[in-house]
Design a protein around this motif. Sequence first.
Motif, mmCIF file in Angstrom:
data_model
loop_
_atom_site.group_PDB
_atom_site.id
_atom_site.type_symbol
_atom_site.label_atom_id
_atom_site.label_comp_id
_atom_site.label_asym_id
_atom_site.label_seq_id
_atom_site.Cartn_x
_atom_site.Cartn_y
_atom_site.Cartn_z
ATOM 1 N N UNK A 170 -83.860 -79.433 -7.382
ATOM 2 C CA UNK A 170 -84.811 -80.545 -7.455
ATOM 3 C C UNK A 170 -84.314 -81.763 -6.696
ATOM 4 N N UNK A 171 -82.990 -81.983 -6.700
ATOM 5 C CA UNK A 171 -82.478 -83.213 -6.072
ATOM 6 C C UNK A 171 -82.377 -83.100 -4.563
ATOM 7 N N UNK A 172 -82.851 -82.007 -4.002
ATOM 8 C CA UNK A 172 -82.934 -81.915 -2.543
ATOM 9 C C UNK A 172 -84.316 -81.422 -2.153
ATOM 10 N N UNK A 173 -84.530 -80.122 -2.255
ATOM 11 C CA UNK A 173 -85.735 -79.519 -1.679
ATOM 12 C C UNK A 173 -87.029 -80.115 -2.223
ATOM 13 N N UNK A 174 -87.189 -80.108 -3.545
ATOM 14 C CA UNK A 174 -88.459 -80.559 -4.105
ATOM 15 C C UNK A 174 -88.639 -82.066 -3.939
ATOM 16 N N UNK A 175 -87.635 -82.845 -4.276
ATOM 17 C CA UNK A 175 -87.748 -84.297 -4.129
ATOM 18 C C UNK A 175 -88.040 -84.674 -2.676
ATOM 19 N N UNK A 176 -87.391 -83.967 -1.758
ATOM 20 C CA UNK A 176 -87.564 -84.285 -0.343
ATOM 21 C C UNK A 176 -88.997 -84.050 0.124
ATOM 22 N N UNK A 177 -89.565 -82.888 -0.233
ATOM 23 C CA UNK A 177 -90.916 -82.601 0.259
ATOM 24 C C UNK A 177 -91.961 -83.441 -0.478
ATOM 25 N N UNK A 178 -91.728 -83.743 -1.754
ATOM 26 C CA UNK A 178 -92.660 -84.617 -2.452
ATOM 27 C C UNK A 178 -92.710 -85.989 -1.793
ATOM 28 N N UNK A 179 -91.534 -86.541 -1.515
ATOM 29 C CA UNK A 179 -91.474 -87.852 -0.866
ATOM 30 C C UNK A 179 -92.124 -87.802 0.513
ATOM 31 N N UNK A 180 -91.758 -86.792 1.302
ATOM 32 C CA UNK A 180 -92.274 -86.708 2.657
ATOM 33 C C UNK A 180 -93.780 -86.530 2.710
ATOM 34 N N UNK A 181 -94.315 -85.642 1.886
ATOM 35 C CA UNK A 181 -95.762 -85.424 1.881
ATOM 36 C C UNK A 181 -96.501 -86.660 1.388
ATOM 37 N N UNK A 182 -95.940 -87.338 0.413
ATOM 38 C CA UNK A 182 -96.570 -88.591 -0.033
ATOM 39 C C UNK A 182 -96.595 -89.618 1.093
ATOM 40 N N UNK A 183 -95.546 -89.651 1.900
ATOM 41 C CA UNK A 183 -95.495 -90.585 3.023
ATOM 42 C C UNK A 183 -96.561 -90.284 4.073
ATOM 43 N N UNK A 184 -96.956 -89.018 4.195
ATOM 44 C CA UNK A 184 -98.006 -88.681 5.162
ATOM 45 C C UNK A 184 -99.388 -89.086 4.664
ATOM 46 N N UNK A 321 -84.777 -92.776 -4.697
ATOM 47 C CA UNK A 321 -84.069 -92.020 -5.733
ATOM 48 C C UNK A 321 -84.891 -91.680 -6.965
ATOM 49 N N UNK A 322 -85.895 -92.521 -7.299
ATOM 50 C CA UNK A 322 -86.685 -92.229 -8.497
ATOM 51 C C UNK A 322 -87.628 -91.044 -8.308
ATOM 52 N N UNK A 323 -87.760 -90.564 -7.069
ATOM 53 C CA UNK A 323 -88.594 -89.376 -6.830
ATOM 54 C C UNK A 323 -88.015 -88.164 -7.558
ATOM 55 N N UNK A 324 -86.702 -88.154 -7.768
ATOM 56 C CA UNK A 324 -86.104 -87.033 -8.501
ATOM 57 C C UNK A 324 -86.664 -86.933 -9.913
ATOM 58 N N UNK A 325 -86.902 -88.060 -10.553
ATOM 59 C CA UNK A 325 -87.520 -88.035 -11.887
ATOM 60 C C UNK A 325 -88.895 -87.363 -11.810
ATOM 61 N N UNK A 326 -89.695 -87.742 -10.810
ATOM 62 C CA UNK A 326 -91.022 -87.144 -10.646
ATOM 63 C C UNK A 326 -90.909 -85.644 -10.374
ATOM 64 N N UNK A 327 -89.893 -85.257 -9.590
ATOM 65 C CA UNK A 327 -89.707 -83.845 -9.268
ATOM 66 C C UNK A 327 -89.388 -83.024 -10.518
ATOM 67 N N UNK A 328 -88.545 -83.561 -11.386
ATOM 68 C CA UNK A 328 -88.223 -82.850 -12.625
ATOM 69 C C UNK A 328 -89.456 -82.713 -13.514
ATOM 70 N N UNK A 329 -90.276 -83.756 -13.580
ATOM 71 C CA UNK A 329 -91.514 -83.677 -14.356
ATOM 72 C C UNK A 329 -92.472 -82.661 -13.738
ATOM 73 N N UNK A 330 -92.530 -82.632 -12.419
ATOM 74 C CA UNK A 330 -93.371 -81.653 -11.728
ATOM 75 C C UNK A 330 -92.940 -80.236 -12.087
ATOM 76 N N UNK A 331 -91.631 -79.986 -12.061
ATOM 77 C CA UNK A 331 -91.124 -78.662 -12.426
ATOM 78 C C UNK A 331 -91.449 -78.319 -13.874
ATOM 79 N N UNK A 332 -91.272 -79.282 -14.763
ATOM 80 C CA UNK A 332 -91.548 -79.043 -16.183
ATOM 81 C C UNK A 332 -93.011 -78.665 -16.390
ATOM 82 N N UNK A 333 -93.900 -79.257 -15.593
ATOM 83 C CA UNK A 333 -95.331 -79.014 -15.759
ATOM 84 C C UNK A 333 -95.822 -77.756 -15.048
ATOM 85 N N UNK A 334 -95.052 -77.255 -14.095
ATOM 86 C CA UNK A 334 -95.528 -76.114 -13.302
ATOM 87 C C UNK A 334 -94.599 -74.902 -13.353
#
Length: 375
Positions: A170-184, A321-334
């Motif tokens: 989560x602290x690399x792959x998922x957080x990274x793509x969540x942040x990047x896609x949100x930026x687009x 850095x707070x995107x990692x929190x969102x990533x963990x919640x995303x994983x918990x929900x999916x």
Amino acid sequence: MSQHDQPTDDAETGHLVYIDGPESVEFREYEVPSPEPNAVVTEVEQTNVCGSELHVWRGDHPLMDCVLGHEAICRISELGEKVETDSAGQPVEEGDLIAPVYFQTCQHCEFCRRGEFYRCANDYEYAGESPDVWPHFHAPWGTHYYVHSTQNFYKLPEELEETPGVAAAANCALSQVMFGLNETGIEYGDTVVVQGAGGLGLNATAYANERGAETIVIEGVDTRLERAEEFGADHTIDFREYDTVEARAERVRELTDGSGADVAVEVAGVPEAFDEGIELLRTGGRYLEMGNVRPGHDIDFDPGKLVRKSIDVTTAVEYDPWVLYDALEFLANTKDKYPYENLLDAEYPLRDVETALEESENREVTRATLVPQGN
């Protein structure tokens, strides 16, 4: 010798993996530090072999003379005297599982002052240090990991405690793509092309799906194509079948009513993929470039194609850095919707790290994980 380096009698020691040159790793033993007041000392539960570590190991990366690793789940072994909560304000105690952000945000550089924490000028101040420098355990390829006061960390949601491996990346792959896609500026109803179905690509596919996008994944390995479908890809394009850029671009147009994709994500790590991505996008499309992190790899590129199609390009090598929190919640929900546990398909004890690197490099495994404790 600083006060931190003074040896103590009967001190606990731990081991770590150190790289001092291309394809040269060794084990080092150091005293496990006590945390400073706002820091945390952890024991590493598991840590992954990411493509970045392969680049470092090959000597194809700026980092050297350092401890390896960045994707990890850790268990708190000692809290600094001022630490009562994680970075989201959730109470923590010794024994809790946490996911640490692998880089720091220093809070005082030009970029942090602007609120651009993902661009912190001192992000690798600790991660790039030699292990001889206290507190030694600068990265998680070891038995222990030291979380500095300038690093965010988050307690694992209860839903992930029984399957912590799901959160290891989560602290690399998922957080990274969540942040990047949100930026687009990804929107509901967008068509998103993902170039590459490794860990980043599969996480990008799952996140784009959950944002209401139609997803197209381009790959050329059978197991990865199958996994892309498991992660919800609406369409897959096998580049062995569509074996030219023109053929793949035409196939994308067929799937998008002739216009091309709204968003493309480059996570193949191949320089030529950037040039191809421009062909896959519609006029006015948005391009997220994340896979090519190694300087010095050139391609011939016609910038006029980019301009004439009015393509917006976003790059991302880290995240707020707070995107990692969102990533963990995303994983918990999916976690019951996507087979995250299958992303880690090989487990090695820490002592077999060289085998893990070699088999990862040879693509004998998709994603290897190292289990340090007890080895």
